[in-house]
Design a protein around this motif. Structure first.
Motif, PDB file in Angstrom:
ATOM      1  N   UNK A   1     -23.028 -52.749  14.453  1.00 57.94           N
ATOM      2  CA  UNK A   1     -21.286 -52.305  14.519  1.00 57.94           C
ATOM      3  C   UNK A   1     -21.198 -50.055  15.162  1.00 57.94           C
ATOM      4  N   UNK A   2     -20.669 -48.901  15.362  1.00 60.87           N
ATOM      5  CA  UNK A   2     -20.851 -48.080  15.387  1.00 60.87           C
ATOM      6  C   UNK A   2     -19.354 -47.450  15.497  1.00 60.87           C
TER       7      UNK A   2
ATOM      8  N   UNK B   1     -19.807 -57.683   6.405  1.00 62.44           N
ATOM      9  CA  UNK B   1     -20.162 -57.063   6.280  1.00 62.44           C
ATOM     10  C   UNK B   1     -19.906 -55.258   5.460  1.00 62.44           C
ATOM     11  N   UNK B   2     -19.127 -54.854   5.510  1.00 59.70           N
ATOM     12  CA  UNK B   2     -18.798 -54.024   4.718  1.00 59.70           C
ATOM     13  C   UNK B   2     -19.567 -52.568   5.451  1.00 59.70           C
ATOM     14  N   UNK B   3     -19.413 -53.281   6.653  1.00 62.56           N
ATOM     15  CA  UNK B   3     -19.809 -51.914   8.580  1.00 62.56           C
ATOM     16  C   UNK B   3     -18.734 -50.632   8.479  1.00 62.56           C
ATOM     17  N   UNK B   4     -17.652 -51.094   8.444  1.00 57.74           N
ATOM     18  CA  UNK B   4     -16.456 -50.850   8.049  1.00 57.74           C
ATOM     19  C   UNK B   4     -15.984 -49.275   7.221  1.00 57.74           C
ATOM     20  N   UNK B   5     -16.449 -50.106   6.358  1.00 60.91           N
ATOM     21  CA  UNK B   5     -16.255 -49.271   4.909  1.00 60.91           C
ATOM     22  C   UNK B   5     -17.256 -47.495   4.663  1.00 60.91           C
ATOM     23  N   UNK B   6     -18.843 -48.529   4.746  1.00 58.01           N
ATOM     24  CA  UNK B   6     -19.878 -47.695   5.570  1.00 58.01           C
ATOM     25  C   UNK B   6     -19.932 -46.591   5.913  1.00 58.01           C
ATOM     26  N   UNK B   7     -19.500 -46.476   7.550  1.00 58.50           N
ATOM     27  CA  UNK B   7     -18.739 -45.953   7.901  1.00 58.50           C
ATOM     28  C   UNK B   7     -17.808 -44.798   7.639  1.00 58.50           C
ATOM     29  N   UNK B   8     -16.459 -44.855   7.614  1.00 58.30           N
ATOM     30  CA  UNK B   8     -15.278 -44.435   6.644  1.00 58.30           C
ATOM     31  C   UNK B   8     -15.657 -43.470   5.488  1.00 58.30           C
ATOM     32  N   UNK B   9     -16.779 -44.495   4.442  1.00 64.47           N
ATOM     33  CA  UNK B   9     -17.392 -43.142   3.606  1.00 64.47           C
ATOM     34  C   UNK B   9     -18.209 -42.545   3.688  1.00 64.47           C
ATOM     35  N   UNK B  10     -19.338 -42.412   5.165  1.00 67.16           N
ATOM     36  CA  UNK B  10     -19.896 -41.643   5.243  1.00 67.16           C
ATOM     37  C   UNK B  10     -19.336 -40.499   5.967  1.00 67.16           C
ATOM     38  N   UNK B  11     -18.628 -40.836   6.690  1.00 66.17           N
ATOM     39  CA  UNK B  11     -17.700 -39.478   7.177  1.00 66.17           C
ATOM     40  C   UNK B  11     -16.625 -38.726   6.426  1.00 66.17           C
ATOM     41  N   UNK B  12     -16.517 -39.667   5.724  1.00 70.31           N
ATOM     42  CA  UNK B  12     -15.519 -38.797   4.609  1.00 70.31           C
ATOM     43  C   UNK B  12     -16.563 -37.690   3.514  1.00 70.31           C
ATOM     44  N   UNK B  13     -17.420 -38.712   2.843  1.00 71.95           N
ATOM     45  CA  UNK B  13     -18.785 -38.192   2.322  1.00 71.95           C
ATOM     46  C   UNK B  13     -19.198 -36.753   3.258  1.00 71.95           C
ATOM     47  N   UNK B  14     -19.087 -36.820   4.594  1.00 74.12           N
ATOM     48  CA  UNK B  14     -19.963 -35.421   4.955  1.00 74.12           C
ATOM     49  C   UNK B  14     -18.709 -34.134   5.318  1.00 74.12           C
ATOM     50  N   UNK B  15     -17.169 -34.649   4.699  1.00 72.30           N
ATOM     51  CA  UNK B  15     -16.310 -33.387   4.775  1.00 72.30           C
ATOM     52  C   UNK B  15     -16.459 -32.762   3.612  1.00 72.30           C
TER      53      UNK B  15
END
Length: 253
Positions: A196-197, A224-238
């Motif tokens: 899921x994107x 699966x943790x996909x939503x938290x994973x995408x959110x994590x990626x977005x915040x870490x990039x900041x």
């Protein structure tokens, strides 16, 4: 332009009146009943309310079965504290609250989520921690006309060092997000959920606030943790440092 028109139509006074009338008619045809024992006249009877509190009394580490959670710099998985397993009475209460407008369940579910948030906060080391949650997906917002997770978070009594900061994250919306039919997370296969994107982006000015900040994530149900994973990626990039997450319920292995 299409999204703006849909937004104005959905939240217009006539549309609100229609939704209110529909809800009233539904109450007449199907009066309120306890989500646990089906007793009439209440969203959750006293006995089932006590049972739900017992089931959510002791948050536990739930990241094990969630294979899409991010890996931290020390090669450990992002720790997630869950108030309960997503089974039996807990699952019925969460699903009914989210999809059937049972707002009478807000307080008891918020109390459960609050316990998970407080447990996750013990894993954070900064004097100030930003609490960030995923925004409501466009299709869910149109279907429900509300943001259930946001309603729970508004009821939380947060630890002194935890500050709500969910407004810094938004969905990158496309027309297909609104007009293309879709299915909920739990009706998809594990592979589909992993793929899921969830397209998150930050509002203007968020980079300056998040850079170097310690962040704790929060969501309603961990699959699966996909939503938290995408959110994590977005915040870490900041430039943020995400150290833990809290959820209301988590699916078992």
């Amino acid at each position: 332009m299409v999204l703006k028109r849909l937004d104005r139509l959905w939240f217009s006074p006539p549309a609100a009146a229609v939704r209110g009338a529909t809800a009233g008619a539904a109450d007449l045809l199907a009066p309120s009943w306890c989500v646990g024992c089906r007793s009439p006249g209440t969203d959750l009877c006293p006995d089932c309310r006590d049972d739900l509190r017992l089931l959510t009394q002791h948050p536990y580490r739930a990241e094990g079965p969630a294979e899409a959670l991010p890996i931290l710099e020390d090669l450990s998985v992002l720790p997630v504290l869950s108030a309960a397993e997503y089974t039996t009475l807990v699952a019925d209460a969460v699903l009914t609250f989210k999809d059937h407008q049972r707002v009478g369940l807000t307080r008891v579910l918020a109390s459960a989520l609050e316990r998970a948030v407080r447990s996750a906060a013990t894993l954070c080391s900064s004097e100030q921690v930003l609490l960030v949650w995923p925004p409501s997906p466009p299709r869910s917002q149109l279907r429900r006309g509300r943001h259930p997770l946001g309603e729970l978070i508004q009821q939380l009594r947060l630890p002194a060092q935890v500050m709500p900061a969910g407004h810094w994250v938004r969905h990158r919306i496309t027309v297909t997000d609104v007009v293309r039919p879709g299915r909920g997370q739990k009706s998809r296969s594990k592979r589909a959920r992993r793929q899921t994107q969830n397209r998150f982006s930050l509002v203007p000015g968020a980079d300056q606030v998040l850079r170097g900040a310690e962040v704790m994530l929060v969501d309603d149900v961990l699959t699966t943790g996909a939503t938290l994973g995408r959110l994590y990626q977005c915040l870490c990039q900041a430039g943020a440092h995400v150290s833990a997450a809290a959820v209301l319920a988590a699916t078992a292995r």
